[in-house]
Write a protein that holds these residues in place. Structure first.
Motif, short mmCIF file in Angstrom:
data_model
loop_
_atom_site.label_atom_id
_atom_site.label_comp_id
_atom_site.label_asym_id
_atom_site.label_seq_id
_atom_site.Cartn_x
_atom_site.Cartn_y
_atom_site.Cartn_z
N ILE A 150 4.41 6.63 -13.82
CA ILE A 150 3.52 5.52 -14.11
C ILE A 150 2.13 5.87 -13.62
O ILE A 150 1.95 6.55 -12.63
N ASP A 151 1.11 5.37 -14.28
CA ASP A 151 -0.28 5.64 -13.93
C ASP A 151 -0.52 5.42 -12.45
O ASP A 151 -0.06 4.44 -11.87
N ASP A 152 -1.29 6.31 -11.81
CA ASP A 152 -1.64 6.13 -10.42
C ASP A 152 -2.40 4.83 -10.21
O ASP A 152 -2.27 4.17 -9.18
N ASP A 153 -3.20 4.45 -11.20
CA ASP A 153 -3.96 3.22 -11.08
C ASP A 153 -3.05 2.02 -10.94
O ASP A 153 -3.36 1.04 -10.28
N SER A 160 -3.81 -3.59 -8.49
CA SER A 160 -2.37 -3.58 -8.27
C SER A 160 -2.02 -4.03 -6.86
O SER A 160 -1.06 -4.76 -6.64
N GLU A 161 -2.82 -3.59 -5.87
CA GLU A 161 -2.59 -4.01 -4.48
C GLU A 161 -2.71 -5.53 -4.35
O GLU A 161 -1.88 -6.18 -3.72
N LEU A 162 -3.77 -6.09 -4.93
CA LEU A 162 -3.96 -7.54 -4.85
C LEU A 162 -2.85 -8.28 -5.58
O LEU A 162 -2.40 -9.35 -5.13
N PHE A 163 -2.42 -7.73 -6.70
CA PHE A 163 -1.34 -8.37 -7.44
C PHE A 163 -0.06 -8.41 -6.62
O PHE A 163 0.63 -9.44 -6.56
N GLY A 237 -6.97 -10.29 0.47
CA GLY A 237 -5.56 -10.63 0.41
C GLY A 237 -5.29 -12.02 0.95
O GLY A 237 -4.45 -12.76 0.41
N TYR A 238 -6.00 -12.40 2.00
CA TYR A 238 -5.82 -13.75 2.53
C TYR A 238 -6.34 -14.79 1.54
O TYR A 238 -5.74 -15.86 1.39
N GLY A 277 3.85 -13.02 3.71
CA GLY A 277 4.50 -12.52 2.51
C GLY A 277 3.63 -11.54 1.75
O GLY A 277 4.12 -10.54 1.23
N ALA A 278 2.33 -11.81 1.71
CA ALA A 278 1.40 -10.90 1.03
C ALA A 278 1.37 -9.55 1.73
O ALA A 278 1.38 -8.50 1.08
N ALA A 279 1.32 -9.56 3.06
CA ALA A 279 1.31 -8.31 3.81
C ALA A 279 2.62 -7.55 3.64
O ALA A 279 2.63 -6.33 3.45
N ALA A 280 3.73 -8.28 3.68
CA ALA A 280 5.04 -7.64 3.51
C ALA A 280 5.16 -6.99 2.14
O ALA A 280 5.77 -5.93 1.99
N ALA A 281 4.58 -7.63 1.12
CA ALA A 281 4.67 -7.07 -0.23
C ALA A 281 3.98 -5.72 -0.31
O ALA A 281 4.45 -4.81 -1.00
N ARG A 282 2.89 -5.54 0.40
CA ARG A 282 2.21 -4.25 0.41
C ARG A 282 3.06 -3.18 1.08
O ARG A 282 2.94 -1.99 0.80
N LEU A 283 3.95 -3.60 1.99
CA LEU A 283 4.78 -2.65 2.70
C LEU A 283 6.02 -2.23 1.92
O LEU A 283 6.41 -1.06 1.95
#
Length: 285
Positions: A150-153, A160-163, A237-238, A277-283
Motif C-alpha cells: 500500500i502507498d507509503d502516504d 492518515s495519522e490524523l484519520f 490530534g487532541y 483512544g486517539a493516542a492508542a490508535a497511533r500505537l
C-alpha cells in the motif's frame, strides 16, 4: 484472464479466518456496550436522523480503516469497500446475537425499537470487527508483502495519522459517551478543572506516543525539536478527539438543553478518554 488469476490467488482459508477474527473483534471490543443500559435505551429514543447520520459517517470510516487492516490482503479501494461491508454485517450480526442472548431483544417488541438498538450497537461493533484483524491476527501473517505494498502516504502520511487518531477517539468515545457519568462529572468541574483535564489529555497523548516507548511508539528524527511533534501531531490530534467527542455527545442527545459553557465542559470530560483512544490508535494501527 487477470480475473481468473485473482481468483486463484485469493486465499479463502485466510479470508475465513479473517471473518472469524472480525466477529471475535466485534464481540471483544463492543461487549461493554452490549451490556450497557444507556445503549439499550438509546436505541429506543435516539433521533432517527442523527442515527442515520452516524450510520452513514461510519461507512467511509470503515472503508478507510479497511484499506489499512482489511480481512484479507487489501490492495484496492474495491476490496476495502468489500471488507467494510463485511465488517458492518459482522457488527449487525454480533449486536443482534448478543442482545438476543441476554434478553434485551425479545419477540413482540416493536420492529423500529429493535432496529434502533441493533443499529446503535453495530457502529462500535463494526469498528471492532476490523480492529480484530490488527489485534487478534497471528504474528507475521498479516504483515506480508502485499499489505506492505500500500502507498507509503496511506500508511504514514499526515492525513492518515490524523484519520487513525479519529478512529481511536470515536471508538473509545462511543464506549462512554452514552453514560450519565460524562454529564455528572462535567457539572462537578470548575473551569480550572477543565483546563487541567485538557492539559492532562494532551500530555498523556504525547507521552503515550513519544515518551514511554510503548510498542508502536514514534521516535523523533535526530535534530528534530521536541515541540515539533507536539505542535504537528499531538495538539491537532487532541482537536480531532475533541471534535469527535462533541459529535458523539450531540448524536446521543447529551447536549440537548445545555448552554454553551456546560456543553464545552461535557466535551472536555469525554475528550479525555477520546484523546487516550486517539493516542492508542497511533500505537496499534
Amino acid at each position: 484472464m487477470a480475473n481468473e488469476g485473482m481468483r486463484v490467488n485469493f486465499d479463502h482459508g485466510r479470508f475465513i479466518k479473517g471473518l472469524a477474527r472480525g466477529l471475535g473483534g466485534a464481540l471483544l471490543f463492543a461487549l461493554p456496550l452490549f451490556l450497557t443500559l444507556e445503549m439499550w435505551e438509546l436505541g429506543l429514543y435516539i433521533d432517527r436522523h442523527r442515527l442515520l447520520l452516524l450510520l452513514l459517517v461510519n461507512v467511509p470510516l470503515l472503508i478507510f480503516l479497511a484499506r489499512r487492516i482489511g480481512f484479507e490482503n487489501v490492495t484496492t479501494w474495491r476490496e476495502a469497500l468489500r471488507d467494510a461491508c463485511i465488517a458492518y454485517l459482522l457488527g449487525v450480526v454480533g449486536s443482534a446475537s448478543v442482545l438476543s442472548i441476554i434478553g434485551v431483544l425479545r419477540f413482540g417488541q416493536a420492529i423500529p425499537d429493535q432496529i434502533g438498538m441493533i443499529a446503535v450497537q453495530a457502529v462500535p461493533a463494526s469498528i471492532g470487527a476490523l480492529l480484530g484483524r490488527s489485534e487478534l491476527g497471528s504474528a507475521g501473517e498479516d504483515r506480508d508483502d502485499d499489505q506492505e505494498a500500500i502507498d507509503d502516504d496511506q500508511n504514514v502520511g499526515y492525513g492518515s495519522e490524523l484519520f487513525m487518531m479519529a478512529v481511536g477517539a470515536l471508538f473509545l468515545g462511543l464506549n462512554v459517551a452514552p453514560t450519565e457519568e460524562m454529564i455528572l462529572v462535567s457539572f462537578k468541574m470548575s473551569p480550572w478543572h477543565a483546563v487541567a483535564v485538557i492539559l492532562a489529555s494532551i500530555l498523556l497523548m504525547h507521552g503515550f506516543v513519544y515518551v514511554v516507548s510503548f510498542i508502536g511508539g514514534h521516535d523523533l528524527e535526530e535534530g528534530t525539536p521536541g515541540w515539533h511533534a507536539l505542535v504537528r501531531f499531538t495538539c491537532p490530534g487532541y482537536v480531532v478527539a475533541f471534535a469527535i467527542s462533541l459529535y458523539c455527545l450531540w448524536t446521543f442527545h447529551r447536549l440537548d438543553g445545555m448552554d454553551l459553557t456546560q456543553a464545552i465542559m461535557a466535551t472536555v470530560v469525554l475528550g479525555f478518554p477520546s484523546a487516550i483512544g486517539a493516542a492508542a490508535a497511533r500505537l496499534i494501527l
